[in-house]
Design a protein around this motif. Structure first.
Motif, PDB file in Angstrom:
ATOM      1  N   ARG A  36     -50.681  46.464  -8.836  1.00  0.00           N
ATOM      2  CA  ARG A  36     -49.379  47.115  -8.953  1.00  0.00           C
ATOM      3  C   ARG A  36     -49.309  48.090 -10.133  1.00  0.00           C
ATOM      4  O   ARG A  36     -48.746  49.182 -10.028  1.00  0.00           O
ATOM      5  CB  ARG A  36     -48.304  46.041  -9.086  1.00  0.00           C
ATOM      6  N   TYR A  70     -48.431  56.846  -9.892  1.00  0.00           N
ATOM      7  CA  TYR A  70     -47.150  57.561  -9.833  1.00  0.00           C
ATOM      8  C   TYR A  70     -46.929  58.392 -11.098  1.00  0.00           C
ATOM      9  O   TYR A  70     -46.591  59.564 -11.047  1.00  0.00           O
ATOM     10  CB  TYR A  70     -45.982  56.591  -9.634  1.00  0.00           C
ATOM     11  N   LEU A 109     -45.445  55.577  -0.725  1.00  0.00           N
ATOM     12  CA  LEU A 109     -45.526  54.337   0.044  1.00  0.00           C
ATOM     13  C   LEU A 109     -46.753  54.368   0.946  1.00  0.00           C
ATOM     14  O   LEU A 109     -47.470  53.380   1.099  1.00  0.00           O
ATOM     15  CB  LEU A 109     -44.254  54.157   0.863  1.00  0.00           C
ATOM     16  N   ILE A 116     -36.363  57.999  -9.074  1.00  0.00           N
ATOM     17  CA  ILE A 116     -37.240  57.886  -7.897  1.00  0.00           C
ATOM     18  C   ILE A 116     -38.354  56.877  -8.136  1.00  0.00           C
ATOM     19  O   ILE A 116     -38.755  56.142  -7.237  1.00  0.00           O
ATOM     20  CB  ILE A 116     -37.868  59.252  -7.538  1.00  0.00           C
ATOM     21  N   LYS A 117     -38.838  56.847  -9.372  1.00  0.00           N
ATOM     22  CA  LYS A 117     -39.957  55.958  -9.681  1.00  0.00           C
ATOM     23  C   LYS A 117     -39.612  54.520  -9.306  1.00  0.00           C
ATOM     24  O   LYS A 117     -40.400  53.823  -8.659  1.00  0.00           O
ATOM     25  CB  LYS A 117     -40.302  56.044 -11.169  1.00  0.00           C
ATOM     26  N   LYS A 145     -37.386  53.491  -7.283  1.00  0.00           N
ATOM     27  CA  LYS A 145     -37.258  53.369  -5.817  1.00  0.00           C
ATOM     28  C   LYS A 145     -38.626  53.170  -5.184  1.00  0.00           C
ATOM     29  O   LYS A 145     -38.788  52.359  -4.277  1.00  0.00           O
ATOM     30  CB  LYS A 145     -36.626  54.645  -5.247  1.00  0.00           C
ATOM     31  N   VAL A 146     -39.572  53.947  -5.658  1.00  0.00           N
ATOM     32  CA  VAL A 146     -40.935  53.862  -5.111  1.00  0.00           C
ATOM     33  C   VAL A 146     -41.532  52.489  -5.397  1.00  0.00           C
ATOM     34  O   VAL A 146     -42.059  51.827  -4.503  1.00  0.00           O
ATOM     35  CB  VAL A 146     -41.832  54.968  -5.705  1.00  0.00           C
ATOM     36  N   LEU A 147     -41.424  52.055  -6.652  1.00  0.00           N
ATOM     37  CA  LEU A 147     -42.037  50.780  -7.035  1.00  0.00           C
ATOM     38  C   LEU A 147     -41.380  49.604  -6.323  1.00  0.00           C
ATOM     39  O   LEU A 147     -42.024  48.600  -6.019  1.00  0.00           O
ATOM     40  CB  LEU A 147     -41.945  50.599  -8.558  1.00  0.00           C
ATOM     41  N   SER A 148     -40.098  49.738  -6.075  1.00  0.00           N
ATOM     42  CA  SER A 148     -39.401  48.619  -5.427  1.00  0.00           C
ATOM     43  C   SER A 148     -39.854  48.466  -3.977  1.00  0.00           C
ATOM     44  O   SER A 148     -39.665  47.413  -3.373  1.00  0.00           O
ATOM     45  CB  SER A 148     -37.892  48.840  -5.485  1.00  0.00           C
ATOM     46  N   GLN A 149     -40.467  49.500  -3.446  1.00  0.00           N
ATOM     47  CA  GLN A 149     -40.904  49.426  -2.054  1.00  0.00           C
ATOM     48  C   GLN A 149     -42.222  48.699  -1.884  1.00  0.00           C
ATOM     49  O   GLN A 149     -42.609  48.364  -0.755  1.00  0.00           O
ATOM     50  CB  GLN A 149     -41.053  50.835  -1.478  1.00  0.00           C
ATOM     51  N   ILE A 150     -42.937  48.527  -2.956  1.00  0.00           N
ATOM     52  CA  ILE A 150     -44.197  47.813  -2.816  1.00  0.00           C
ATOM     53  C   ILE A 150     -44.001  46.385  -3.292  1.00  0.00           C
ATOM     54  O   ILE A 150     -43.242  46.132  -4.219  1.00  0.00           O
ATOM     55  CB  ILE A 150     -45.366  48.505  -3.558  1.00  0.00           C
ATOM     56  N   ASN A 205     -44.238  42.718  -4.985  1.00  0.00           N
ATOM     57  CA  ASN A 205     -44.595  42.287  -6.335  1.00  0.00           C
ATOM     58  C   ASN A 205     -45.940  41.601  -6.393  1.00  0.00           C
ATOM     59  O   ASN A 205     -46.714  41.761  -7.317  1.00  0.00           O
ATOM     60  CB  ASN A 205     -43.536  41.323  -6.890  1.00  0.00           C
TER      61      ASN A 205
END
Lengths: 181, 275
Positions: A22, A29, A59, B64-65, B67-72, B74
């Motif tokens: 992660r 990013y 994604l 946005i960051k 938002k992006v991280l929350s999509q992957i 944990n």
């Protein structure tokens, strides 16, 4: 790109991403989002949609990392192409067309407007000067192909340029860029 | 297939720009796999593209960051959060595959740093010890030199005194008291002269301190003729051996310039005595 390679090699980054690390993804990013966003925005020219596509792109980077094979090329090229393809899909989609006046988009690329200035609004000082080195045809060709999503045959047809010529002009344009770095 | 031609054809540019069909792409990849020159050319084209693309760089909005991280997710599979990143731990740790290699790599880094650290520490200690040794050796040399000096001095003194005592005990030694002149009525000195060995010693010196630039000188008088017997030590001594004289009637001390004179300054006569 320099920032990325200073801290962690592409090889290691890819390895970690494939391991679903992660923090490595966050690193990706942090170091690549601006460039990717820049390309997306250049294609779509609209903030909201560009942001959406940016998220979708990242994604996809995460989910499809196993498709990436170092033998085929660099990580960035792979990411860029994904982002670009998503952007062009969006460009041609119903959503986008309903949000913008599509006619204007294509009108800008008519032969009449193939001149140095308009299409290209660089974000950085000096870029404009630098890219003056590319002549009008070469620059527009790259833009058309890369940012507008025109295929070589579309360009050939649209602008009455033999296919072979399109190819060699693209190569010539890229060669010029190579000299610059 | 001619590599030069293939490269000049522009196909590789189109490959990088993602303008080829699936078959064409596969063809390029096949050729690249077996041709380092082709692979290198592709790499260069890619770098040019990155360079070009960078020019359009635009910062996305900060939110946005997240938002992006929350999509992957944990965590993925059986791994915990704690193992989520090498970047946290600053080592090449990857959960799952190649664990042994990772431990090996981590261990070797640790050992390297550890040994580098201990090496530095020991080197630094060694340097300090070296410096202390050098200082100690210098001190030793000094002590040794001092000791030898002192030893020599003592030996000299002992021998000197032994001679003096021997002289005193000798029957042939005369003891002459020199008394003060008008210049210094209280001044005194004792001279011991051995008529056989001709040796002269002066002792029990009681003279006013000699001024700067001046020094007392002993004379032996033979039938009125003065003979230089040497200057008196400016440093206070108990007994001093003077020059030998075989024939002498009396002794006198005058104050001369430092180092002495060839002839006595009779005005500056301080003590005198006859045998």
């Amino acid at each position: 790109m320099e920032a990325a390679s200073n801290v962690i090699s592409e090889k290691d980054l890819v390895f970690l991403l494939k391991s679903k690390d992660r923090k490595a993804f966050e690193y990706l990013y942090d170091n690549y989002s601006s460039t990717i966003f820049g390309i997306i925005f250049k294609i779509l020219k609209a903030e909201d949609i560009a942001e959406e596509v940016l998220q979708d792109s990242f994604l996809r980077f995460w989910n499809k990392i196993d498709d990436y094979n170092a033998e085929k090329g660099r990580l960035f090229t792979w990411m860029l192409n994904i982002a670009r393809n998503l952007s062009i899909d969006k460009l041609r989609s119903g959503d986008y067309k309903s949000m913008t006046r599509s006619e204007d988009v294509f009108k800008d690329n008519s032969p009449a407007s193939m001149k140095i200035s308009d299409n290209f609004k660089p974000d950085h000082i000096g870029v404009k000067d630098m890219l003056q080195i590319l002549n009008a045809d070469q620059k527009n060709l790259l833009e058309l192909m890369y940012f507008e999503g025109y295929s070589q045959s579309e360009i050939s047809k649209e602008f009455n340029i033999p296919l072979g010529t399109v190819k060699t002009r693209v190569r010539a344009a890229m060669m010029v860029l190579r000299k610059l770095f | 297939m001619n590599i030069e031609e293939y490269i000049s054809s522009g196909k590789l540019e189109l490959y990088v720009l993602d303008q080829l069909t699936a078959e064409e792409k596969a063809e390029v990849e096949n050729i690249a796999r077996t041709n380092p020159a082709i692979k290198k050319e592709i790499d260069l084209i890619e770098r040019s593209l990155e360079f070009y693309a960078n020019r359009f760089s635009k910062n996305p909005p900060a939110h946005i960051k997240q938002k992006v991280l929350s999509q992957i997710p944990n965590s993925v599979g059986s791994q915990d959060d704690k193992k989520s990143s090498f970047l946290d731990e600053q080592q090449l740790y990857v959960p799952g595959k190649k664990r042994f290699t990772n431990y090996l790599v981590a261990a070797s880094w640790f050992l390297l740093i550890f040994f580098a650290g201990t090496t530095m520490y020991f080197w630094s200690m060694w340097r300090k010890a070296e410096q202390r040794l050098v200082i100690a050796q210098a001190e030793m040399a000094e002590y040794s030199s001092n000791y030898n000096n002192v030893k020599d001095q003592l030996e000299g003194k002992v021998s000197h005194l032994q001679n003096y005592i021997a002289l005193l005990n000798d029957n042939f030694t005369e003891s002459i008291t020199l008394s003060g002149s008008k210049l210094a009525s209280e001044a005194r000195a004792k001279v011991f002269w051995n008529r056989r060995s001709s040796r002269v010693y002066i002792a029990q010196i009681n003279l006013p301190p000699a001024p700067n630039g001046k020094q007392y000188q002993l004379w032996g008088l033979n039938k009125g003729k003065p003979v230089d017997l040497g200057v008196l030590s400016k440093v206070e001594v108990d007994v001093q051996r003077m020059k030998d004289i075989s024939l002498v009637d009396s002794f006198a001390i005058t104050l001369e310039k430092e180092g002495g004179s060839t002839n006595p300054t009779l005005d500056a006569l301080y003590v005198i005595g006859e045998i």
